[in-house]
Design an enzyme around this catalytic site. Structure first.
Site, PDB file in Angstrom:
ATOM      1  N   PRO A   9      50.233  69.330  13.212  1.00 53.09           N
ATOM      2  CA  PRO A   9      50.436  68.609  12.414  1.00 53.09           C
ATOM      3  C   PRO A   9      49.192  68.684  11.637  1.00 53.09           C
ATOM      4  O   PRO A   9      48.383  67.785  11.969  1.00 53.09           O
ATOM      5  CB  PRO A   9      51.132  67.074  13.613  1.00 53.09           C
ATOM      6  CG  PRO A   9      50.796  67.883  14.633  1.00 53.09           C
ATOM      7  CD  PRO A   9      50.295  69.030  14.963  1.00 53.09           C
ATOM      8  N   ASN A  10      50.133  68.234   9.666  1.00 49.28           N
ATOM      9  CA  ASN A  10      49.067  67.324   9.234  1.00 49.28           C
ATOM     10  C   ASN A  10      48.043  67.967   8.177  1.00 49.28           C
ATOM     11  O   ASN A  10      46.879  68.229   7.522  1.00 49.28           O
ATOM     12  CB  ASN A  10      48.256  66.108   9.332  1.00 49.28           C
ATOM     13  CG  ASN A  10      49.780  65.188   9.811  1.00 49.28           C
ATOM     14  OD1 ASN A  10      50.341  64.677   8.934  1.00 49.28           O
ATOM     15  ND2 ASN A  10      49.385  64.113  10.951  1.00 49.28           N
ATOM     16  N   TYR A  22      37.222  65.822   6.641  1.00 49.86           N
ATOM     17  CA  TYR A  22      37.703  67.915   6.817  1.00 49.86           C
ATOM     18  C   TYR A  22      37.847  68.719   5.573  1.00 49.86           C
ATOM     19  O   TYR A  22      38.075  69.716   5.636  1.00 49.86           O
ATOM     20  CB  TYR A  22      39.537  67.693   7.671  1.00 49.86           C
ATOM     21  CG  TYR A  22      40.057  66.842   8.419  1.00 49.86           C
ATOM     22  CD1 TYR A  22      40.015  66.912   9.641  1.00 49.86           C
ATOM     23  CD2 TYR A  22      40.573  65.460   7.872  1.00 49.86           C
ATOM     24  CE1 TYR A  22      39.971  66.572  10.800  1.00 49.86           C
ATOM     25  CE2 TYR A  22      41.476  65.039   9.043  1.00 49.86           C
ATOM     26  CZ  TYR A  22      40.392  65.081  10.684  1.00 49.86           C
ATOM     27  OH  TYR A  22      40.999  64.699  11.787  1.00 49.86           O
ATOM     28  N   ALA A  77      46.297  66.170  16.639  1.00 48.44           N
ATOM     29  CA  ALA A  77      46.697  65.570  17.106  1.00 48.44           C
ATOM     30  C   ALA A  77      47.460  65.802  18.441  1.00 48.44           C
ATOM     31  O   ALA A  77      47.082  64.886  19.190  1.00 48.44           O
ATOM     32  CB  ALA A  77      47.386  64.118  16.677  1.00 48.44           C
ATOM     33  N   GLU A  98      40.534  77.701  20.895  1.00 50.07           N
ATOM     34  CA  GLU A  98      40.750  76.159  20.533  1.00 50.07           C
ATOM     35  C   GLU A  98      39.978  75.898  19.674  1.00 50.07           C
ATOM     36  O   GLU A  98      38.603  75.927  19.804  1.00 50.07           O
ATOM     37  CB  GLU A  98      40.308  75.082  21.675  1.00 50.07           C
ATOM     38  CG  GLU A  98      40.970  73.301  20.980  1.00 50.07           C
ATOM     39  CD  GLU A  98      40.517  72.638  22.291  1.00 50.07           C
ATOM     40  OE1 GLU A  98      40.220  73.024  23.448  1.00 50.07           O
ATOM     41  OE2 GLU A  98      40.811  72.316  22.417  1.00 50.07           O
ATOM     42  N   HIS A 100      38.695  73.570  16.047  1.00 53.21           N
ATOM     43  CA  HIS A 100      38.660  71.598  15.602  1.00 53.21           C
ATOM     44  C   HIS A 100      38.079  71.712  13.870  1.00 53.21           C
ATOM     45  O   HIS A 100      36.595  72.053  14.445  1.00 53.21           O
ATOM     46  CB  HIS A 100      38.667  70.286  16.750  1.00 53.21           C
ATOM     47  CG  HIS A 100      39.500  70.255  17.874  1.00 53.21           C
ATOM     48  ND1 HIS A 100      40.658  69.716  17.184  1.00 53.21           N
ATOM     49  CD2 HIS A 100      39.324  71.074  19.236  1.00 53.21           C
ATOM     50  CE1 HIS A 100      41.116  70.768  18.852  1.00 53.21           C
ATOM     51  NE2 HIS A 100      40.480  70.672  19.798  1.00 53.21           N
TER      52      HIS A 100
HETATM   53  C1  DQA Z   1      41.478  68.426  14.760  1.00 52.19           C
HETATM   54  C2  DQA Z   1      40.873  66.969  15.278  1.00 52.19           C
HETATM   55  C3  DQA Z   1      42.192  66.298  15.495  1.00 52.19           C
HETATM   56  O1  DQA Z   1      42.093  65.096  16.552  1.00 52.19           O
HETATM   57  C4  DQA Z   1      43.011  65.422  14.496  1.00 52.19           C
HETATM   58  O2  DQA Z   1      44.381  64.696  15.641  1.00 52.19           O
HETATM   59  C5  DQA Z   1      43.976  66.711  13.315  1.00 52.19           C
HETATM   60  C6  DQA Z   1      42.840  67.499  13.059  1.00 52.19           C
HETATM   61  C7  DQA Z   1      40.400  68.993  13.866  1.00 52.19           C
HETATM   62  O3  DQA Z   1      40.133  70.167  13.168  1.00 52.19           O
HETATM   63  O4  DQA Z   1      38.805  68.066  14.219  1.00 52.19           O
HETATM   64  O5  DQA Z   1      44.864  66.624  13.002  1.00 52.19           O
HETATM   65  O6  DQA Z   1      42.122  69.050  15.208  1.00 52.19           O
END
Ligand code: DQA
Length: 144
Positions: A9-10, A22, A77, A98, A100
């Site tokens: 999401p997002n 970001y 999230a 994974e 981020h």
């Molecule tokens: C994220 C980090 C998460 O905590 C956050 O909710 C995101 C993006 C990242 O790519 O840094 O939406 O996954």
């Protein structure tokens, strides 16, 4: 080799959301980078994004049946909340990395748990979009 890159999401709001965290590049930019990386590595691949937990679970399950060899996942999230995504990754038994974009370990306490990460062979964080490239490279080098 066939890889699947999944974004939660997002992440479709990249370039708009919290640019200080970001960056200013958009989801379209991320898509182009991932697709360029697939082409450079000479592999098949798909990049998928959803804001819905169940859709993410469905796409992970589908990977078991469609010949996918590895998954790169930024559950966003849902990283910090979703046992369902953890269980889906465990169910399909595919190597998963994974990713981020931000350096989650230096952020809020509620971001310090990763459920999905428990089913991943590696975690890459804080490297921006480059983290996706490194994750794809890792899967190609170790699982091709
Ligand atoms: C994220 C980090 C998460 O905590 C956050 O909710 C995101 C993006 C990242 O790519 O840094 O939406 O996954």
């Amino acid at each position: 080799m066939k890889l699947l890159v999944i974004n939660g999401p997002n992440l479709n709001m990249l370039g708009i959301r919290e640019k200080n965290i970001y960056g200013a590049e958009t989801y379209e930019d991320l898509k182009n980078l991932v697709e360029k990386t697939f082409a450079e590595k000479g592999i098949e691949g798909e990049i998928y994004q959803s804001n819905h937990e169940g859709d993410l679970v469905d796409r992970i399950q589908q990977a078991y049946f469609d010949g996918t060899n590895g998954i790169v996942i930024n559950p966003a999230a849902y990283t910090h909340t979703s046992v369902a995504i953890l269980d889906a990754l465990k169910a399909v038994m595919l190597p998963a990395v994974e990713v981020h974009i931000s350096d989650v370990k230096t952020r809020e306490d509620f971001r310090q748990i990763s459920y999905a990460g428990k089913a991943c062979v590696k975690t890459i964080m804080g490297k921006g979009f480059q983290g996706y490239v490194e994750a794809i490279e890792y899967l190609v080098e170790n699982y091709k």
